[in-house]
Design a protein around this motif. Structure first.
Motif, PDB file in Angstrom:
ATOM      1  N   ARG A   1      12.851  -3.007 -29.000  1.00 20.60           N
ATOM      2  CA  ARG A   1      13.991  -1.630 -29.262  1.00 20.60           C
ATOM      3  C   ARG A   1      15.222  -2.558 -29.621  1.00 20.60           C
ATOM      4  NH1 ARG A   1      15.068   1.947 -33.152  1.00 20.60           N
ATOM      5  NH2 ARG A   1      16.414   3.683 -32.580  1.00 20.60           N
ATOM      6  N   VAL A   2      15.266  -2.642 -30.997  1.00 17.93           N
ATOM      7  CA  VAL A   2      16.516  -3.437 -31.910  1.00 17.93           C
ATOM      8  C   VAL A   2      17.416  -2.551 -31.961  1.00 17.93           C
ATOM      9  CG1 VAL A   2      17.441  -4.834 -32.971  1.00 17.93           C
ATOM     10  CG2 VAL A   2      15.658  -5.237 -32.011  1.00 17.93           C
ATOM     11  N   THR A   3      18.080  -2.316 -31.735  1.00 20.22           N
ATOM     12  CA  THR A   3      19.460  -1.993 -32.832  1.00 20.22           C
ATOM     13  C   THR A   3      20.718  -2.434 -33.318  1.00 20.22           C
ATOM     14  OG1 THR A   3      21.629  -1.412 -31.023  1.00 20.22           O
ATOM     15  CG2 THR A   3      18.935   0.530 -31.700  1.00 20.22           C
ATOM     16  N   ARG A   4      21.901  -1.932 -33.895  1.00 23.14           N
ATOM     17  CA  ARG A   4      22.722  -2.844 -34.550  1.00 23.14           C
ATOM     18  C   ARG A   4      23.887  -2.729 -33.453  1.00 23.14           C
ATOM     19  NH1 ARG A   4      25.920  -0.224 -39.832  1.00 23.14           N
ATOM     20  NH2 ARG A   4      27.049  -3.006 -39.408  1.00 23.14           N
ATOM     21  N   ASP A   5      23.527  -2.501 -32.216  1.00 17.66           N
ATOM     22  CA  ASP A   5      24.561  -2.718 -31.217  1.00 17.66           C
ATOM     23  C   ASP A   5      23.681  -4.180 -30.593  1.00 17.66           C
ATOM     24  OD1 ASP A   5      25.730   0.042 -31.119  1.00 17.66           O
ATOM     25  OD2 ASP A   5      24.359   0.696 -30.884  1.00 17.66           O
ATOM     26  N   THR A   6      23.421  -4.978 -30.919  1.00 12.88           N
ATOM     27  CA  THR A   6      22.310  -5.581 -30.208  1.00 12.88           C
ATOM     28  C   THR A   6      21.651  -6.870 -30.925  1.00 12.88           C
ATOM     29  OG1 THR A   6      19.773  -4.748 -30.164  1.00 12.88           O
ATOM     30  CG2 THR A   6      20.871  -3.651 -28.485  1.00 12.88           C
ATOM     31  N   LEU A   7      22.072  -7.774 -30.545  1.00  9.87           N
ATOM     32  CA  LEU A   7      21.258  -8.918 -31.426  1.00  9.87           C
ATOM     33  C   LEU A   7      19.925  -8.774 -31.645  1.00  9.87           C
ATOM     34  CD1 LEU A   7      23.172 -12.863 -29.669  1.00  9.87           C
ATOM     35  CD2 LEU A   7      23.350 -10.935 -31.375  1.00  9.87           C
ATOM     36  N   ASP A   8      19.075  -9.507 -33.153  1.00  9.70           N
ATOM     37  CA  ASP A   8      17.926  -9.213 -32.729  1.00  9.70           C
ATOM     38  C   ASP A   8      17.527 -10.473 -32.268  1.00  9.70           C
ATOM     39  OD1 ASP A   8      15.177  -9.257 -34.110  1.00  9.70           O
ATOM     40  OD2 ASP A   8      15.993  -9.943 -35.990  1.00  9.70           O
ATOM     41  N   PRO A   9      16.900 -10.046 -31.416  1.00  7.42           N
ATOM     42  CA  PRO A   9      15.617 -11.454 -30.142  1.00  7.42           C
ATOM     43  C   PRO A   9      15.502 -12.485 -31.249  1.00  7.42           C
ATOM     44  CG  PRO A   9      15.531  -9.250 -29.019  1.00  7.42           C
ATOM     45  CD  PRO A   9      16.187  -8.648 -30.444  1.00  7.42           C
ATOM     46  N   ARG A  10      15.720 -13.691 -30.962  1.00  6.95           N
ATOM     47  CA  ARG A  10      15.202 -14.980 -32.043  1.00  6.95           C
ATOM     48  C   ARG A  10      14.437 -15.642 -31.509  1.00  6.95           C
ATOM     49  NH1 ARG A  10      20.261 -13.344 -33.648  1.00  6.95           N
ATOM     50  NH2 ARG A  10      20.948 -13.445 -35.428  1.00  6.95           N
ATOM     51  N   PRO A  11      12.926 -16.649 -32.322  1.00  5.37           N
ATOM     52  CA  PRO A  11      12.322 -17.154 -31.742  1.00  5.37           C
ATOM     53  C   PRO A  11      12.935 -18.165 -30.325  1.00  5.37           C
ATOM     54  CG  PRO A  11      11.510 -16.845 -33.372  1.00  5.37           C
ATOM     55  CD  PRO A  11      13.148 -16.454 -33.355  1.00  5.37           C
ATOM     56  N   GLU A  12      14.198 -18.772 -31.021  1.00  9.31           N
ATOM     57  CA  GLU A  12      14.532 -20.220 -30.420  1.00  9.31           C
ATOM     58  C   GLU A  12      14.873 -20.104 -29.069  1.00  9.31           C
ATOM     59  OE1 GLU A  12      17.507 -19.120 -33.248  1.00  9.31           O
ATOM     60  OE2 GLU A  12      14.559 -18.417 -33.452  1.00  9.31           O
ATOM     61  N   THR A  13      15.087 -17.926 -28.046  1.00  9.09           N
ATOM     62  CA  THR A  13      15.410 -17.598 -27.213  1.00  9.09           C
ATOM     63  C   THR A  13      14.344 -18.575 -26.200  1.00  9.09           C
ATOM     64  OG1 THR A  13      17.399 -16.406 -28.275  1.00  9.09           O
ATOM     65  CG2 THR A  13      16.387 -16.112 -26.090  1.00  9.09           C
ATOM     66  N   GLU A  14      12.922 -18.166 -27.152  1.00  9.09           N
ATOM     67  CA  GLU A  14      11.777 -17.952 -25.995  1.00  9.09           C
ATOM     68  C   GLU A  14      11.316 -19.225 -25.081  1.00  9.09           C
ATOM     69  OE1 GLU A  14       8.407 -17.160 -28.682  1.00  9.09           O
ATOM     70  OE2 GLU A  14       8.922 -15.036 -28.299  1.00  9.09           O
ATOM     71  N   VAL A  15      12.639 -20.282 -25.924  1.00 12.22           N
ATOM     72  CA  VAL A  15      12.265 -21.798 -24.858  1.00 12.22           C
ATOM     73  C   VAL A  15      13.209 -21.644 -23.410  1.00 12.22           C
ATOM     74  CG1 VAL A  15      13.735 -24.307 -25.155  1.00 12.22           C
ATOM     75  CG2 VAL A  15      12.963 -23.046 -27.542  1.00 12.22           C
ATOM     76  N   LEU A  16      14.737 -20.924 -23.739  1.00 10.11           N
ATOM     77  CA  LEU A  16      15.894 -20.556 -22.554  1.00 10.11           C
ATOM     78  C   LEU A  16      14.342 -19.895 -21.393  1.00 10.11           C
ATOM     79  CD1 LEU A  16      18.965 -18.237 -22.372  1.00 10.11           C
ATOM     80  CD2 LEU A  16      16.957 -18.208 -20.941  1.00 10.11           C
ATOM     81  N   VAL A  17      13.680 -18.661 -21.699  1.00  9.16           N
ATOM     82  CA  VAL A  17      12.415 -17.998 -21.199  1.00  9.16           C
ATOM     83  C   VAL A  17      11.598 -18.528 -20.889  1.00  9.16           C
ATOM     84  CG1 VAL A  17      10.635 -16.214 -21.213  1.00  9.16           C
ATOM     85  CG2 VAL A  17      12.303 -16.128 -22.864  1.00  9.16           C
ATOM     86  N   ALA A  18      10.965 -19.353 -21.504  1.00  4.19           N
ATOM     87  CA  ALA A  18       9.899 -21.357 -21.138  1.00  4.19           C
ATOM     88  C   ALA A  18      10.397 -21.474 -20.174  1.00  4.19           C
ATOM     89  CB  ALA A  18       8.411 -21.492 -22.094  1.00  4.19           C
TER      90      ALA A  18
ATOM     91  N   ALA B   1      21.879   0.773 -23.032  1.00 11.67           N
ATOM     92  CA  ALA B   1      21.333   1.906 -23.065  1.00 11.67           C
ATOM     93  C   ALA B   1      20.055   1.525 -23.680  1.00 11.67           C
ATOM     94  CB  ALA B   1      22.154   2.700 -23.696  1.00 11.67           C
ATOM     95  N   VAL B   2      19.784   0.685 -24.550  1.00  9.33           N
ATOM     96  CA  VAL B   2      19.047  -0.492 -25.000  1.00  9.33           C
ATOM     97  C   VAL B   2      18.586  -0.817 -24.214  1.00  9.33           C
ATOM     98  CG1 VAL B   2      17.999  -2.040 -27.035  1.00  9.33           C
ATOM     99  CG2 VAL B   2      20.309  -0.301 -27.904  1.00  9.33           C
ATOM    100  N   ALA B   3      19.139  -1.677 -23.476  1.00  7.94           N
ATOM    101  CA  ALA B   3      18.347  -2.813 -22.378  1.00  7.94           C
ATOM    102  C   ALA B   3      17.055  -2.063 -21.396  1.00  7.94           C
ATOM    103  CB  ALA B   3      19.258  -3.407 -21.999  1.00  7.94           C
TER     104      ALA B   3
ATOM    105  N   THR C   1      23.481  -9.356 -21.752  1.00  9.17           N
ATOM    106  CA  THR C   1      21.779  -8.603 -21.232  1.00  9.17           C
ATOM    107  C   THR C   1      21.478  -8.455 -23.292  1.00  9.17           C
ATOM    108  OG1 THR C   1      19.861  -8.262 -20.218  1.00  9.17           O
ATOM    109  CG2 THR C   1      21.648  -6.287 -20.446  1.00  9.17           C
ATOM    110  N   GLY C   2      22.166  -7.513 -23.785  1.00  8.37           N
ATOM    111  CA  GLY C   2      21.358  -7.534 -25.002  1.00  8.37           C
ATOM    112  C   GLY C   2      20.390  -6.342 -24.775  1.00  8.37           C
ATOM    113  N   THR C   3      19.386  -6.558 -25.726  1.00  9.27           N
ATOM    114  CA  THR C   3      18.323  -5.602 -25.777  1.00  9.27           C
ATOM    115  C   THR C   3      17.335  -5.886 -24.623  1.00  9.27           C
ATOM    116  OG1 THR C   3      16.970  -7.908 -26.463  1.00  9.27           O
ATOM    117  CG2 THR C   3      18.305  -6.064 -28.165  1.00  9.27           C
ATOM    118  N   GLY C   4      17.166  -7.006 -23.213  1.00  8.99           N
ATOM    119  CA  GLY C   4      16.932  -7.017 -22.190  1.00  8.99           C
ATOM    120  C   GLY C   4      15.991  -8.386 -22.624  1.00  8.99           C
ATOM    121  N   CYS C   5      16.200  -8.337 -23.583  1.00 10.55           N
ATOM    122  CA  CYS C   5      14.750  -9.062 -24.064  1.00 10.55           C
ATOM    123  C   CYS C   5      14.426 -10.496 -23.094  1.00 10.55           C
ATOM    124  CB  CYS C   5      15.037 -10.302 -25.276  1.00 10.55           C
ATOM    125  SG  CYS C   5      15.896 -11.309 -25.670  1.00 10.55           S
ATOM    126  N   ILE C   6      15.367 -11.605 -22.769  1.00 12.32           N
ATOM    127  CA  ILE C   6      14.938 -12.287 -21.395  1.00 12.32           C
ATOM    128  C   ILE C   6      15.014 -11.843 -20.256  1.00 12.32           C
ATOM    129  CG2 ILE C   6      16.912 -14.254 -20.300  1.00 12.32           C
ATOM    130  CD1 ILE C   6      18.063 -14.802 -22.968  1.00 12.32           C
TER     131      ILE C   6
END
Length: 284
Positions: free
Chosen positions: A85-102, A146-148, A117-122
């Motif tokens: 879930r993405v809102t105006r209160d969070t950054l839009d998760p970007r593909p480049e950040t998947e480098v960090l997850v990997a 709340a979004v996370a 944490t923002g959306t909590g995507c990481i």
């Protein structure tokens, strides 16, 4: 009007507004208006649109013409193969950040801390691949938290992910064997040059700390040793020109094995470091 006719008329409107990939966005927004999966859209193109569907598509197109990001309009972004879930209160998760997850998943961990944490995507992507791990995500924004939390529930991870309002380490207790962060790093002078989708629609608090863009890294470097177990790792996303400066901050803080990792385009994207095994952890 059929869905195909609506799509054909939408593409030039988006292109005229300066949308870079007008065809892709028109299709994503049409799938959203029709409440179908984007990969099933072709099957529905011959269908006549209902009045509510046509209204929903027009509203979505007007929002995109105003350069609102697609993920905010649809409320959803795929990251690491998971829906967030993405809102105006969070950054839009970007593909480049998947480098960090990997990189985070390249070695085992049991306790992970996600700063900003923002959306909590990481955090949630890492936990989804590590069933025996627990995690804490912190943010200064209650709306982002709340979004996370919503994302953690939707992904079935709320039993292993906890969220807390904290200005970086200020409210964090305990130690972790992995710390991750995608902090605000855009220098104040660079803000005006960002795309309208980012500059006008994403939260500035998550984009820039002002000044040279390095203040968040200074704070993170200063607090990391106290919150890392001996041998624990820290991974932070960076802007493509910040690798050497952030690496130097980590070395000055006493972290070792400092490395700069690149994304798929060959740009510096992540700085990784470790707490030496010989150092005792001092809990603040």
């Amino acid at each position: 009007m059929t869905a195909a006719e609506a799509l054909r008329s939408a593409v030039p409107r988006l292109a005229a507004a300066g949308v870079e990939d007008a065809g892709r966005d028109a299709r994503l927004l049409l799938a959203h208006a029709l409440a179908v999966s984007p990969d099933r859209l072709t099957l529905h193109l011959p269908d006549e649109m209902t009045a509510p569907q046509a209204r929903a598509y027009e509203e979505a197109l007007l929002a995109r013409i105003a350069r609102q990001p697609v993920a905010q309009i649809t409320g959803r972004r795929l990251f690491w193969g998971l829906p967030f879930r993405v809102t105006r209160d969070t950054l839009d998760p970007r593909p480049e950040t998947e480098v960090l997850v990997a990189e985070a998943l390249s070695r085992p961990f049991r306790r992970i801390l996600d700063l900003g944490t923002g959306t909590g995507c990481i955090l949630l992507s890492c936990l989804s691949e590590t069933p025996d791990a627990q995690g804490l995500g912190v943010d200064v924004s209650e709306a982002a938290l709340a979004v996370a939390m919503e994302n953690s529930r939707n992904l079935g991870l709320s039993d292993r992910a906890r969220f807390l309002r904290s200005d970086w380490f200020s409210a964090v207790d305990g130690v972790f064997d992995l710390i991750v962060a995608n902090p605000p790093y855009v220098a104040q002078a660079e803000m005006e040059g960002l795309s309208p989708e980012v500059r006008d629609w994403e939260p500035h608090l998550a984009l820039t700390p002002g000044g040279d863009g390095l203040d968040a890294y200074r704070t993170i470097a200063g607090g990391a040793v106290a919150r890392l177990m001996a041998g624990g790792r820290i991974l932070v996303e960076i802007g493509p020109t910040q690798g050497q400066a952030v690496a130097a901050l980590f070395r000055e803080a006493g972290l070792t094995d400092v490395r700069i990792l690149t994304d798929l385009d060959g740009r510096d994207r992540v700085v990784a470091a470790e707490k030496p095994v010989g150092n005792r952890c001092i809990a603040a």
